[in-house]
Scaffold this motif. Structure first.
Motif: not given
Length: 112
Positions: A66-72
């Motif tokens: 989720e963090l990787a998706d948010i900060n993509f």
């Protein structure tokens, strides 16, 4: 002569009593210090368990995804895939060099 022997014996008993008294207090102090150290170690181990639990909680794969998706947009992190890993036979190892010293040749040249 006997009185000198009695006096020396009494002094020896007094000296040994003082030594035993002193050793007893040193032993008690060492035991107290060891107990304090054991308590600190126990506290540190408990804190380490809490930190390990927090680390495991923060490193949940779903949370990281989720963090990787948010900060993509900023990080450009992509999910790992099996095709991204190589095989062991693709690793280029350096050539082996013979580092033995020839006792016949003190100049330090390697074996042929």
């Amino acid at each position: 002569m006997r009185s000198v022997l009695y006096i020396l014996s009494a002094l020896a008993v007094i000296g040994l009593a003082y030594w035993a008294y002193n050793e007893n207090y040193r032993t008690q102090a060492a035991i107290s210090h060891a107990e304090k150290l054991e308590a600190r170690i126990s506290t540190a181990r408990q804190r380490l368990r809490v930190l390990n639990a927090e680390w495991a909680y923060l490193n949940r794969p779903q949370r990281l995804r989720e963090l990787a998706d948010i900060n993509f947009d900023r990080l450009r992190l992509m999910p790992l895939e099996a095709a991204q890993f190589g095989r062991i036979d693709q690793v280029a190892y350096p050539p082996e060099i013979d580092l033995r010293i020839d006792p016949e040749n003190p100049d330090g040249e390697a074996f042929p």
